[in-house]
Scaffold this motif. Structure first.
Motif, mmCIF file in Angstrom:
data_model
loop_
_atom_site.group_PDB
_atom_site.id
_atom_site.type_symbol
_atom_site.label_atom_id
_atom_site.label_comp_id
_atom_site.label_asym_id
_atom_site.label_seq_id
_atom_site.Cartn_x
_atom_site.Cartn_y
_atom_site.Cartn_z
ATOM 1 N N HIS A 8 -4.538 -8.926 -1.466
ATOM 2 C CA HIS A 8 -4.919 -8.528 -0.092
ATOM 3 C C HIS A 8 -6.101 -9.010 0.491
ATOM 4 O O HIS A 8 -6.601 -9.401 1.401
ATOM 5 N N GLU B 57 0.722 -1.385 -0.021
ATOM 6 C CA GLU B 57 -0.099 -0.097 -0.252
ATOM 7 C C GLU B 57 0.703 1.241 0.053
ATOM 8 O O GLU B 57 0.403 2.164 -0.735
ATOM 9 N N GLU C 127 -4.089 -5.896 -5.039
ATOM 10 C CA GLU C 127 -5.235 -5.799 -4.024
ATOM 11 C C GLU C 127 -6.057 -6.818 -4.210
ATOM 12 O O GLU C 127 -6.731 -7.193 -3.126
ATOM 13 N N GLU D 201 -10.734 -4.066 -0.668
ATOM 14 C CA GLU D 201 -9.532 -4.596 -1.606
ATOM 15 C C GLU D 201 -10.227 -5.281 -2.810
ATOM 16 O O GLU D 201 -9.584 -5.082 -3.974
HETATM 17 FE FE LIG Z 1 -4.621 -3.328 -1.114
#
Ligand SMILES: [Fe+2]
Ligand SMILES: [Fe+2]
Length: 354
Positions: A209, A125, A206, A170
């Protein structure tokens, strides 16, 4: 009509990043002791495989500009320029919000599974937020991330709410970036800024995640049953509705990409809903006409609220209160709209195939 207010200098940019309202990205704190007690051992093999992917760091060389980048940054028509800046600022605030939360969890736990995961999430991030900041600097603007961290208001969420909310943000982040990337891959003539070329590999971060939070929840299945299903419904709606309303303040941005805000958002919902079946036993029926009318009514209430705020005075305040009530009423109706129910699949992990 664009409702994005002008962003011309660094102070306005910081003001926008610090904005606190129902649709602005938030910063969170949580119960670190409870995070520390998390147990993922029920899914040890999947967990270790996922951590090995983070360790491999296939995007370590991705967040650097190539030689063509600078030459592709061109002056944009004024309204598009403003909406694009707003897009960059809300994106950087969301990316950095994740970075701060994950880093705080990392510092406050010694549970090796969670500490390791949070170290990787923070790494990713922080790359994302900094990469967007380079693009603001091209316009002599930037979000001062350290100042933002110090001055932004923090919302406390119990760990389970953090899981529902971050899992969704996410996955919806993945769906947004990949939808934009695929659209501009088909229509390169509409790619008005080079940053969009980065979105394909970016969105895989993402996606991963989101997978991490899916594993945490599936390893603790009580989070996905009973009364918690009502919370899942709430977070699904809150995340979807926030995105929908926010995107509808930026119609010109989507039109420049050859989409409109409706088409873009419903495509993003379809992808997110499909993915979220890996973990949530319910999903929102975003293609039902009544549901869609409810979302449109939320946008209208938001526009009326903003117009009343601009008008000011006693009348303006009354109209603002009226619009807020209308918004709350439509949100409640959307919450009560029947949801779709699913069995959770035995195979938990999903591949980013969109
Ligand atoms: Fe993320
Ligand atoms: Fe990110």
């Amino acid at each position: 009509m664009s409702t994005v207010q002008a962003l011309d200098n660094p102070d306005q940019v910081m003001q926008r990043a610090k904005t606190e309202n129902l649709i602005s990205p938030r910063f969170y704190t949580t119960d670190y002791a409870a995070m520390n007690r998390l147990d993922v051992s029920a899914l040890r093999a999947e967990w270790d495989a996922m951590l090995a992917e983070y360790e491999g760091d296939n995007n370590h060389d991705h967040f650097k500009r190539d030689e063509a980048f600078a030459s592709e940054v061109k002056p944009l028509p004024p309204e598009l320029h403003q909406e694009f800046l707003d897009f960059l600022i809300t994106s950087i605030t969301s990316e950095f919000s994740g970075c701060v939360l994950y880093n705080e969890i990392r510092k406050n736990v010694d549970n090796p599974d969670i500490k390791q995961l949070m170290t990787y999430l923070t790494r990713d991030e922080s790359r994302h937020a900094n990469f967007i900041n380079y693009s603001l600097r091209d316009y002599d603007l930037a979000v001062d991330l350290q100042a933002l961290k110090a001055s932004k208001a923090y919302t406390y969420f119990k760990p389970k709410y953090i899981f529902y909310a971050t899992y969704l943000s996410e996955k919806i982040g993945y769906a947004r970036y990949i939808t934009i990337y695929r659209q501009l891959e088909k229509h390169p003539e509409l790619r008005f800024h080079p940053i969009f070329r980065w979105f394909e590999r970016w969105c895989n971060d993402e996606f991963r995640h989101g997978e991490s939070f899916a594993l945490i929840m599936r390893a603790n299945p009580h989070l996905l049953r009973g009364g918690n299903v009502l919370w899942i419904r709430f977070f699904l709606l809150a995340v979807y509705a926030t995105m929908f309303v926010r995107d509808h303040t930026r119609p010109i941005l989507h039109r420049a990409m050859g989409l409109d805000s409706d088409t873009f958002d419903y495509r993003v919902f379809d992808i997110t809903t499909e993915i979220s079946k890996q973990v949530f036993p319910v999903s929102l029926d975003t293609n039902a006409p009544a549901f869609r009318r409810g979302l449109a009514a939320l946008v209208e209430a938001r526009m009326a609220y903003d117009a009343a705020a601009t008008r000011g005075g006693v009348v303006g305040r009354l109209q603002q209160a009226g619009a807020a009530l209308k918004g709350a009423w439509h949100f409640a109706k959307l919450y009560l709209h029947p949801v779709k129910k699913h069995e959770l699949p035995a195979q938990i992990r999903v591949a980013p195939v969109w």
